[in-house]
Design a protein around this motif. Structure first.
Motif, PDB file in Angstrom:
ATOM      1  N   TYR A 195       5.860 -91.336 -85.525  1.00 31.34           N
ATOM      2  CA  TYR A 195       7.016 -92.582 -85.975  1.00 31.34           C
ATOM      3  C   TYR A 195       5.514 -93.070 -86.793  1.00 31.34           C
ATOM      4  CZ  TYR A 195      10.717 -92.386 -82.991  1.00 31.34           C
ATOM      5  OH  TYR A 195      12.204 -92.364 -82.123  1.00 31.34           O
ATOM      6  N   GLY A 196       4.648 -92.945 -86.485  1.00 27.57           N
ATOM      7  CA  GLY A 196       3.015 -93.295 -87.105  1.00 27.57           C
ATOM      8  C   GLY A 196       2.636 -94.348 -86.422  1.00 27.57           C
TER       9      GLY A 196
ATOM     10  N   ARG B  69       5.412-103.603 -91.073  1.00 29.86           N
ATOM     11  CA  ARG B  69       7.084-103.677 -91.544  1.00 29.86           C
ATOM     12  C   ARG B  69       7.339-102.793 -90.023  1.00 29.86           C
ATOM     13  NH1 ARG B  69       9.261-100.404 -96.598  1.00 29.86           N
ATOM     14  NH2 ARG B  69       7.263 -98.622 -95.398  1.00 29.86           N
ATOM     15  N   ARG B  70       8.570-103.406 -89.733  1.00 28.88           N
ATOM     16  CA  ARG B  70       9.386-103.017 -88.129  1.00 28.88           C
ATOM     17  C   ARG B  70      10.803-102.096 -88.535  1.00 28.88           C
ATOM     18  NH1 ARG B  70       6.709-105.221 -83.737  1.00 28.88           N
ATOM     19  NH2 ARG B  70       5.839-107.107 -84.368  1.00 28.88           N
ATOM     20  N   VAL B  71      10.364-100.961 -87.819  1.00 29.19           N
ATOM     21  CA  VAL B  71      12.148 -99.768 -87.792  1.00 29.19           C
ATOM     22  C   VAL B  71      12.450-100.719 -87.190  1.00 29.19           C
ATOM     23  CG1 VAL B  71      12.789 -97.917 -88.230  1.00 29.19           C
ATOM     24  CG2 VAL B  71      10.419 -99.019 -89.245  1.00 29.19           C
ATOM     25  N   ASP B  72      14.562-101.170 -87.274  1.00 24.21           N
ATOM     26  CA  ASP B  72      14.790-101.330 -85.980  1.00 24.21           C
ATOM     27  C   ASP B  72      15.841 -99.830 -85.601  1.00 24.21           C
ATOM     28  OD1 ASP B  72      16.999-100.485 -88.071  1.00 24.21           O
ATOM     29  OD2 ASP B  72      17.779-102.600 -88.059  1.00 24.21           O
ATOM     30  N   SER B  73      16.358-100.229 -84.805  1.00 24.73           N
ATOM     31  CA  SER B  73      17.227 -99.072 -84.326  1.00 24.73           C
ATOM     32  C   SER B  73      17.894 -98.449 -85.152  1.00 24.73           C
ATOM     33  CB  SER B  73      17.532 -99.053 -83.089  1.00 24.73           C
ATOM     34  OG  SER B  73      18.822-100.504 -82.976  1.00 24.73           O
ATOM     35  N   ARG B  74      18.208 -98.406 -86.083  1.00 24.38           N
ATOM     36  CA  ARG B  74      18.988 -97.528 -87.274  1.00 24.38           C
ATOM     37  C   ARG B  74      18.282 -97.466 -87.905  1.00 24.38           C
ATOM     38  NH1 ARG B  74      22.298-103.010 -88.805  1.00 24.38           N
ATOM     39  NH2 ARG B  74      20.144-103.263 -89.158  1.00 24.38           N
TER      40      ARG B  74
ATOM     41  N   ALA C 260       1.347 -88.033 -75.098  1.00 24.13           N
ATOM     42  CA  ALA C 260       3.009 -87.966 -75.826  1.00 24.13           C
ATOM     43  C   ALA C 260       2.747 -89.387 -76.479  1.00 24.13           C
ATOM     44  CB  ALA C 260       3.320 -88.571 -74.204  1.00 24.13           C
ATOM     45  N   VAL C 261       1.618 -90.434 -76.093  1.00 29.47           N
ATOM     46  CA  VAL C 261       2.164 -91.479 -76.856  1.00 29.47           C
ATOM     47  C   VAL C 261       1.428 -91.305 -78.967  1.00 29.47           C
ATOM     48  CG1 VAL C 261       0.036 -93.951 -77.932  1.00 29.47           C
ATOM     49  CG2 VAL C 261       1.343 -92.968 -75.387  1.00 29.47           C
ATOM     50  N   GLU C 262       0.320 -89.761 -78.209  1.00 32.75           N
ATOM     51  CA  GLU C 262      -0.511 -88.917 -80.002  1.00 32.75           C
ATOM     52  C   GLU C 262       0.900 -88.809 -80.646  1.00 32.75           C
ATOM     53  OE1 GLU C 262      -3.385 -87.081 -79.146  1.00 32.75           O
ATOM     54  OE2 GLU C 262      -4.774 -88.588 -78.037  1.00 32.75           O
ATOM     55  N   GLU C 263       1.450 -87.918 -79.731  1.00 31.10           N
ATOM     56  CA  GLU C 263       2.282 -87.114 -80.371  1.00 31.10           C
ATOM     57  C   GLU C 263       3.768 -88.206 -80.772  1.00 31.10           C
ATOM     58  OE1 GLU C 263       3.227 -84.043 -81.744  1.00 31.10           O
ATOM     59  OE2 GLU C 263       1.129 -83.633 -81.011  1.00 31.10           O
ATOM     60  N   THR C 264       4.204 -89.417 -80.488  1.00 28.68           N
ATOM     61  CA  THR C 264       4.856 -90.161 -81.106  1.00 28.68           C
ATOM     62  C   THR C 264       4.182 -90.932 -82.433  1.00 28.68           C
ATOM     63  OG1 THR C 264       5.657 -91.015 -78.022  1.00 28.68           O
ATOM     64  CG2 THR C 264       6.288 -92.358 -79.965  1.00 28.68           C
ATOM     65  N   GLU C 265       3.238 -91.400 -82.277  1.00 27.86           N
ATOM     66  CA  GLU C 265       2.433 -91.622 -82.884  1.00 27.86           C
ATOM     67  C   GLU C 265       2.768 -91.198 -84.439  1.00 27.86           C
ATOM     68  OE1 GLU C 265      -1.797 -92.926 -82.360  1.00 27.86           O
ATOM     69  OE2 GLU C 265      -0.735 -95.317 -81.294  1.00 27.86           O
TER      70      GLU C 265
END
Length: 79
Positions: free
Chosen positions: A57-58, A66-71, A49-54
């Protein structure tokens, strides 16, 4: 979910170690082995699941700070 019987042929020394590990935890060998398998299965599913999330999202460990906020907006790094 039902249960199924699984018979295993294992080395006597391994069985002795399993008995010791189970006894330390106040468990039967069967319960100890089942819990160990459940934990290992969870770890594998969590890692996948972590690998799929990465992938989606990268990798957060990448060089991009840089960070991506909830929007979905990019916010500057906190320094």
């Amino acid at each position: 979910m039902g249960s199924t019987v699984l018979s295993l042929r294992i080395d006597g020394e391994l069985l002795d170690r399993l008995r010791q590990h189970a006894a330390k935890r106040g468990m039967s060998v069967q319960d100890y082995v089942v819990r160990t398998l459940i934990r290992d299965d969870f770890d594998e599913r969590f890692k996948a699941a972590v690998e799929e999330t990465e992938k989606f999202y990268g990798d957060a460990r990448g060089s991009d700070s840089r960070r991506v906020d909830s929007r979905g907006s990019v916010t500057p790094p906190v320094t």
